[in-house]
Design a protein around this motif. Structure first.
Motif, mmCIF file in Angstrom:
data_model
loop_
_atom_site.group_PDB
_atom_site.id
_atom_site.type_symbol
_atom_site.label_atom_id
_atom_site.label_comp_id
_atom_site.label_asym_id
_atom_site.label_seq_id
_atom_site.Cartn_x
_atom_site.Cartn_y
_atom_site.Cartn_z
ATOM 1 N N GLU A 54 0.793 -1.094 0.029
ATOM 2 C CA GLU A 54 -0.121 -0.034 0.047
ATOM 3 C C GLU A 54 0.830 1.299 -0.120
ATOM 4 O O GLU A 54 0.277 2.284 0.068
ATOM 5 C CB GLU A 54 -0.785 -0.139 1.365
ATOM 6 C CG GLU A 54 -1.837 -1.142 1.313
ATOM 7 C CD GLU A 54 -2.954 -0.945 -0.113
ATOM 8 O OE1 GLU A 54 -3.137 0.262 -0.377
ATOM 9 O OE2 GLU A 54 -3.541 -2.067 -0.346
ATOM 10 N N GLY B 185 -18.266 10.576 0.406
ATOM 11 C CA GLY B 185 -17.052 11.221 0.917
ATOM 12 C C GLY B 185 -16.058 10.565 1.851
ATOM 13 O O GLY B 185 -15.092 10.893 2.150
ATOM 14 N N GLU C 236 -4.871 4.171 13.301
ATOM 15 C CA GLU C 236 -3.533 4.109 12.331
ATOM 16 C C GLU C 236 -3.121 5.428 11.934
ATOM 17 O O GLU C 236 -3.776 6.139 11.323
ATOM 18 C CB GLU C 236 -4.107 3.155 11.487
ATOM 19 C CG GLU C 236 -3.796 1.887 11.318
ATOM 20 C CD GLU C 236 -3.911 1.224 9.947
ATOM 21 O OE1 GLU C 236 -4.268 -0.067 9.867
ATOM 22 O OE2 GLU C 236 -4.172 1.993 8.954
ATOM 23 N N PHE D 151 -3.263 12.167 -1.304
ATOM 24 C CA PHE D 151 -4.348 12.511 -0.521
ATOM 25 C C PHE D 151 -3.926 13.863 0.440
ATOM 26 O O PHE D 151 -4.599 14.853 0.124
ATOM 27 C CB PHE D 151 -4.665 11.599 0.611
ATOM 28 C CG PHE D 151 -5.696 11.797 1.647
ATOM 29 C CD1 PHE D 151 -7.152 11.802 1.200
ATOM 30 C CD2 PHE D 151 -5.269 12.467 3.062
ATOM 31 C CE1 PHE D 151 -8.146 12.042 2.389
ATOM 32 C CE2 PHE D 151 -6.421 12.515 3.771
ATOM 33 C CZ PHE D 151 -7.643 12.547 3.538
ATOM 34 N N HIS E 8 -8.270 9.937 7.038
ATOM 35 C CA HIS E 8 -8.357 9.100 5.732
ATOM 36 C C HIS E 8 -9.182 8.152 5.522
ATOM 37 O O HIS E 8 -9.611 7.981 4.435
ATOM 38 C CB HIS E 8 -6.694 8.561 5.448
ATOM 39 C CG HIS E 8 -6.295 8.141 4.201
ATOM 40 N ND1 HIS E 8 -6.699 6.903 3.870
ATOM 41 C CD2 HIS E 8 -5.830 8.597 3.096
ATOM 42 C CE1 HIS E 8 -6.189 6.522 2.537
ATOM 43 N NE2 HIS E 8 -5.925 7.698 2.010
ATOM 44 N N HIS E 9 -9.281 7.169 6.364
ATOM 45 C CA HIS E 9 -10.406 6.067 6.304
ATOM 46 C C HIS E 9 -11.114 5.673 7.799
ATOM 47 O O HIS E 9 -10.082 5.595 8.628
ATOM 48 C CB HIS E 9 -9.973 5.153 5.313
ATOM 49 C CG HIS E 9 -8.829 4.001 5.712
ATOM 50 N ND1 HIS E 9 -7.443 4.572 5.249
ATOM 51 C CD2 HIS E 9 -8.663 3.118 6.533
ATOM 52 C CE1 HIS E 9 -6.809 3.471 5.843
ATOM 53 N NE2 HIS E 9 -7.280 2.670 6.623
ATOM 54 N N HIS F 229 -14.884 2.740 -2.497
ATOM 55 C CA HIS F 229 -14.623 4.246 -3.294
ATOM 56 C C HIS F 229 -15.425 5.440 -2.427
ATOM 57 O O HIS F 229 -16.482 5.164 -2.048
ATOM 58 C CB HIS F 229 -14.727 4.411 -4.515
ATOM 59 C CG HIS F 229 -13.937 5.528 -5.165
ATOM 60 N ND1 HIS F 229 -14.383 6.978 -5.039
ATOM 61 C CD2 HIS F 229 -12.835 5.474 -5.936
ATOM 62 C CE1 HIS F 229 -13.521 7.639 -5.695
ATOM 63 N NE2 HIS F 229 -12.574 6.691 -6.243
ATOM 64 N N LYS G 214 -3.754 17.126 -1.849
ATOM 65 C CA LYS G 214 -4.781 17.510 -2.320
ATOM 66 C C LYS G 214 -5.615 18.260 -1.233
ATOM 67 O O LYS G 214 -6.111 19.086 -1.239
ATOM 68 C CB LYS G 214 -5.597 16.310 -2.850
ATOM 69 C CG LYS G 214 -6.732 16.904 -3.676
ATOM 70 C CD LYS G 214 -7.188 15.881 -4.686
ATOM 71 C CE LYS G 214 -8.133 16.366 -5.680
ATOM 72 N NZ LYS G 214 -8.861 15.269 -6.410
ATOM 73 N N ARG G 215 -5.778 17.301 -0.149
ATOM 74 C CA ARG G 215 -6.897 17.777 1.037
ATOM 75 C C ARG G 215 -5.919 18.012 2.347
ATOM 76 O O ARG G 215 -6.743 18.465 3.226
ATOM 77 C CB ARG G 215 -7.481 16.417 1.138
ATOM 78 C CG ARG G 215 -8.155 15.927 -0.238
ATOM 79 C CD ARG G 215 -8.833 14.808 -0.036
ATOM 80 N NE ARG G 215 -10.058 14.772 1.062
ATOM 81 C CZ ARG G 215 -11.263 14.596 0.802
ATOM 82 N NH1 ARG G 215 -11.670 14.448 -0.500
ATOM 83 N NH2 ARG G 215 -12.198 14.527 1.746
ATOM 84 N N THR H 167 -1.153 6.757 -2.506
ATOM 85 C CA THR H 167 -2.422 7.403 -2.335
ATOM 86 C C THR H 167 -2.366 8.408 -1.292
ATOM 87 O O THR H 167 -3.168 9.282 -1.325
ATOM 88 C CB THR H 167 -3.377 6.170 -2.429
ATOM 89 O OG1 THR H 167 -3.161 5.452 -1.271
ATOM 90 C CG2 THR H 167 -3.652 5.632 -3.441
ATOM 91 N N LYS I 296 -16.312 8.114 -3.372
ATOM 92 C CA LYS I 296 -17.567 8.592 -3.927
ATOM 93 C C LYS I 296 -18.886 7.738 -3.948
ATOM 94 O O LYS I 296 -19.835 8.290 -4.064
ATOM 95 C CB LYS I 296 -17.082 8.602 -5.542
ATOM 96 C CG LYS I 296 -16.021 9.486 -5.923
ATOM 97 C CD LYS I 296 -16.619 10.879 -5.984
ATOM 98 C CE LYS I 296 -15.325 12.002 -6.506
ATOM 99 N NZ LYS I 296 -15.917 13.473 -5.919
#
Ligand code: CMX
Length: 136
Positions: free
Chosen positions: A40, A125, A55, A69, A78-79, A119, A72-73, A65, A121
């Protein structure tokens, strides 16, 4: 699909060592593990709070990724990861319901967990990870 609980919450950081020091000050404990996950392209520090892990993720290459991320943000959530009993079944079910899967087949990470993602999307979000812990 059977959801066993929240497995972890992941935060993207640009300097893992600094973030570890800050989280140690907030949580009052040391990370239980610091590991590199080449599949990853991240280095991860894991803190355990009750049954849930936090984490911290730092990207390890330009095309990671997590680096993209942050560019951009900015740093931040993150998740969220749900622990499931059977990831194969979970992915089949979510796909049938029309959610966009990132890995159609789960990836095995560090020989101890099978993972995939939905995802952001597809779900308001938020990047959602699914994790099945492999019993040894
Ligand atoms: N949470 C919410 N939104 C996100 C996001 C995240 N983590 N990452 C990207 N996005 C948003 C982008 O900001 C962008 O939104 P806009 O179109 O509104 O600008 C959109 O998603 C872009 O989507 P994309 O073009 O399909 O793809 P990206 O190159 O930005 O990658 C994603 C996004 C989710 C497909 C990619 O991050 C991915 O494959 N993630 C799964 C793997 C992963 O995250 N690995 C690292 C952690 C591993 C671990 O914990 O072990």
């Amino acid at each position: 699909m059977k959801i066993l609980g929240i497995d972890h919450i992941a935060i993207a950081v640009s300097d893992l060592d600094k973030a570890i020091e800050n989280f140690k000050r907030i949580l009052g404990v040391d990370p239980i593990k610091i590991e590199e996950v080449p599949e990853e392209k991240v280095r991860i520090a894991i803190f355990k709070i009750g049954d849930v892990q936090i984490e911290l993720l730092q990207g390890t290459s330009e095309d990671s990724t997590v680096r993209k991320f942050i560019e951009k943000r900015g740093e931040g959530l993150h998740h969220i990861a749900l622990r499931v009993e059977n990831i194969g079944k979970a992915l089949e079910e979510l796909k049938a319901k029309g959610f966009q899967l990132i890995y159609e087949e789960p990836r095995i990470v560090a020989g101890e967990r099978k993972i995939s993602f939905v995802h952001p999307k597809s779900i308001h979000g938020v990047l959602l990870e699914l994790v099945e812990r492999i019993e040894h």
